[in-house]
Design a protein around this motif. Structure first.
Motif, short mmCIF file in Angstrom:
data_model
loop_
_atom_site.label_atom_id
_atom_site.label_comp_id
_atom_site.label_asym_id
_atom_site.label_seq_id
_atom_site.Cartn_x
_atom_site.Cartn_y
_atom_site.Cartn_z
N ILE A 19 0.84 -1.21 0.00
CA ILE A 19 0.00 0.00 0.00
C ILE A 19 0.87 1.26 0.00
CG2 ILE A 19 -0.29 0.31 2.50
CD1 ILE A 19 -3.03 0.65 -0.19
N SER A 20 2.04 1.18 0.62
CA SER A 20 2.96 2.33 0.63
C SER A 20 3.59 2.54 -0.75
CB SER A 20 4.05 2.12 1.68
OG SER A 20 3.49 2.03 2.98
N ILE A 21 3.86 1.45 -1.46
CA ILE A 21 4.34 1.55 -2.84
C ILE A 21 3.29 2.23 -3.71
CG2 ILE A 21 4.88 0.21 -4.92
CD1 ILE A 21 6.29 -1.81 -3.11
N LEU A 22 2.03 1.87 -3.51
CA LEU A 22 0.94 2.47 -4.29
C LEU A 22 0.78 3.95 -3.98
CD1 LEU A 22 -1.74 -0.40 -4.16
CD2 LEU A 22 -0.23 0.23 -6.05
N VAL A 23 0.99 4.34 -2.73
CA VAL A 23 0.95 5.76 -2.38
C VAL A 23 2.08 6.50 -3.09
CG1 VAL A 23 1.31 7.43 -0.50
CG2 VAL A 23 -0.20 5.46 -0.16
N GLY A 24 3.28 5.92 -3.08
CA GLY A 24 4.40 6.53 -3.80
C GLY A 24 4.13 6.59 -5.30
N LEU A 25 3.46 5.57 -5.83
CA LEU A 25 3.15 5.52 -7.26
C LEU A 25 2.16 6.60 -7.66
CD1 LEU A 25 3.82 4.01 -9.83
CD2 LEU A 25 2.01 2.36 -9.28
N SER A 26 1.30 7.02 -6.73
CA SER A 26 0.35 8.10 -7.03
C SER A 26 1.08 9.41 -7.29
CB SER A 26 -0.65 8.27 -5.88
OG SER A 26 -0.03 8.84 -4.73
N VAL A 27 2.30 9.53 -6.78
CA VAL A 27 3.16 10.68 -7.05
C VAL A 27 3.96 10.46 -8.33
CG1 VAL A 27 5.13 12.04 -6.20
CG2 VAL A 27 3.34 11.27 -4.60
N LEU A 28 4.58 9.29 -8.42
CA LEU A 28 5.45 8.98 -9.55
C LEU A 28 4.71 8.94 -10.88
CD1 LEU A 28 8.38 8.23 -10.25
CD2 LEU A 28 7.74 5.82 -9.95
N ILE A 29 3.42 8.64 -10.84
CA ILE A 29 2.65 8.51 -12.08
C ILE A 29 2.59 9.82 -12.86
CG2 ILE A 29 0.34 9.08 -11.17
CD1 ILE A 29 -0.69 6.60 -12.75
N VAL A 30 2.75 10.94 -12.16
CA VAL A 30 2.80 12.24 -12.85
C VAL A 30 4.05 12.32 -13.72
CG1 VAL A 30 2.94 14.75 -12.57
CG2 VAL A 30 1.47 13.40 -11.04
N GLY A 31 5.18 11.90 -13.17
CA GLY A 31 6.42 11.88 -13.95
C GLY A 31 6.34 10.91 -15.12
N ILE A 32 5.71 9.77 -14.89
CA ILE A 32 5.58 8.76 -15.94
C ILE A 32 4.77 9.30 -17.12
CG2 ILE A 32 4.57 6.51 -16.50
CD1 ILE A 32 5.25 5.66 -13.61
N PHE A 33 3.65 9.95 -16.84
CA PHE A 33 2.77 10.42 -17.91
C PHE A 33 3.16 11.79 -18.47
CE2 PHE A 33 0.11 6.95 -16.72
CZ PHE A 33 -0.65 6.69 -17.84
N GLU A 34 3.85 12.60 -17.67
CA GLU A 34 4.22 13.94 -18.13
C GLU A 34 5.57 13.97 -18.84
OE1 GLU A 34 2.53 16.48 -18.49
OE2 GLU A 34 1.53 17.25 -16.72
N LEU A 35 6.55 13.24 -18.32
CA LEU A 35 7.92 13.38 -18.80
C LEU A 35 8.36 12.30 -19.78
CD1 LEU A 35 9.64 14.36 -15.41
CD2 LEU A 35 8.83 15.88 -17.22
N LEU A 36 8.01 11.06 -19.52
CA LEU A 36 8.52 9.96 -20.35
C LEU A 36 8.00 9.99 -21.80
CD1 LEU A 36 8.65 6.93 -17.88
CD2 LEU A 36 10.37 8.70 -18.35
N PRO A 37 6.73 10.33 -22.05
CA PRO A 37 6.26 10.32 -23.44
C PRO A 37 6.94 11.35 -24.34
CG PRO A 37 4.40 10.20 -21.93
CD PRO A 37 5.61 10.54 -21.11
N VAL A 38 7.50 12.42 -23.76
CA VAL A 38 8.14 13.46 -24.58
C VAL A 38 9.66 13.44 -24.40
CG1 VAL A 38 6.15 14.99 -24.75
CG2 VAL A 38 7.64 15.14 -22.74
#
Length: 305
Positions: free
Chosen positions: A143-162
């Motif tokens: 559950i703590s990994i999932l909480v961290g992922l709720s933050v990291l997902i912004v970097g995944i969708f904002e930065l990696l595609p471009v």
């Protein structure tokens, strides 16, 4: 309506939304970093995230009725103000919406495989509520990994595609900043999950759960929690000394609003004995997480200055 808001843990959802908004508009946008989502896109990402998180909170409450009846009967919602059938229906609806919007966003940024993230998160939240939270430490970590992922997902969708060869260095620099915040969220939430297990030991024991306090006892778990609380203190001090030593305001913020409260939490653990003590520690760690989210504004104001 109030019962529904409490069921989905609206305060926690607001914190997730705030963190994702600040990552976009206080960290990435002001520095002119190449991003893949416009205003509507980030809204959809936030909406998908909080829908799936809301579904996770609902299924967690459904399977927590027995423990909540002992631990917090005054806050019992499922089976009381909202029927179990209605709660299940809401769980399905929120999941369908969240995963569906996630599917759309993944195609919007041209990275359709990213859709699997929403499916995995949704599935893990279900498995956590139905099985993992009853296992020794694994549930806390997941559950703590999932909480961290709720933050990291912004970097995944904002930065990696471009990401390109030309902007690779700057994109990865900001992705690392987001990763640091995700690690911070993971560590603090792990501490909080263990503190909540200490608080809820009576109901968890009657429900046949195998949490850390039940497995090794309250006193030993408190000592483990103390040792774990030292980790974020040293990591943040290291960050302040190496990155913020020339910025008095930023360093002061981290010292007084993040490092200080965590140190206070560590000290408080020495005298914690009652359910009320552990509840206070849990709330304090949640407050530290909130101040951690607000620290993203430091980047924005430093740039404007």
């Amino acid at each position: 309506m109030l019962n529904l808001l409490n069921l989905i843990r609206w305060k926690n959802l607001l914190m997730i939304a705030l963190a994702q908004l600040l990552l976009k508009y206080a960290l990435l946008e002001p520095f002119g970093i190449a991003t893949s989502l416009d205003g509507f896109g980030i809204f959809l990402l936030i909406f998908a995230t909080i829908c799936i998180a809301a579904a996770g909170n609902i299924i967690n409450d459904i399977y927590d009725v027995e423990t909540d009846f002992v631990n917090k009967p005054h806050k019992l919602i499922v089976g009381n103000s909202i029927s179990e059938k209605t709660a299940y229906n809401l769980f399905i609806i929120f999941n369908i919406i969240g995963v569906g919007v996630g599917f759309y966003i993944s195609h919007l940024v041209g990275k359709s495989p990213f859709f699997s993230l929403f499916v995995i998160i949704s599935a893990l939240l279900y498995v956590y509520a139905t099985y993992l939270k009853r296992t020794l430490l694994i549930g806390n970590i997941v559950i703590s990994i999932l909480v961290g992922l709720s933050v990291l997902i912004v970097g995944i969708f904002e930065l990696l595609p471009v990401l390109t060869l030309e902007n690779r260095a700057i994109q990865l620099t900001f992705f690392k900043i987001i990763l640091d915040y995700a690690m911070f969220a993971f560590l603090l939430n792990l501490l909080r999950e263990i503190a909540k297990d200490l608080e809820d030991i009576d109901g968890d024991y009657k429900a046949g759960m195998n949490t850390l306090p039940i497995a090794i006892g309250r006193d030993r778990t408190t000592k483990v929690l103390f040792v774990l609380s030292i980790i974020p203190i040293f990591l943040i001090i290291y960050y302040v000394v190496n990155s913020l030593y020339t910025d008095i305001f930023a360093a002061g913020y981290y010292i007084f609003f993040i490092i200080g409260p965590i140190i206070f939490t560590s000290i408080k653990l020495f005298s914690a004995k009652t359910k009320k003590d552990y509840h206070f520690i849990s709330d304090l760690l949640k407050l530290v997480m909130f101040f951690g989210v607000l620290s993203l504004l430091i980047y924005y104001f430093n740039l404007k200055a």
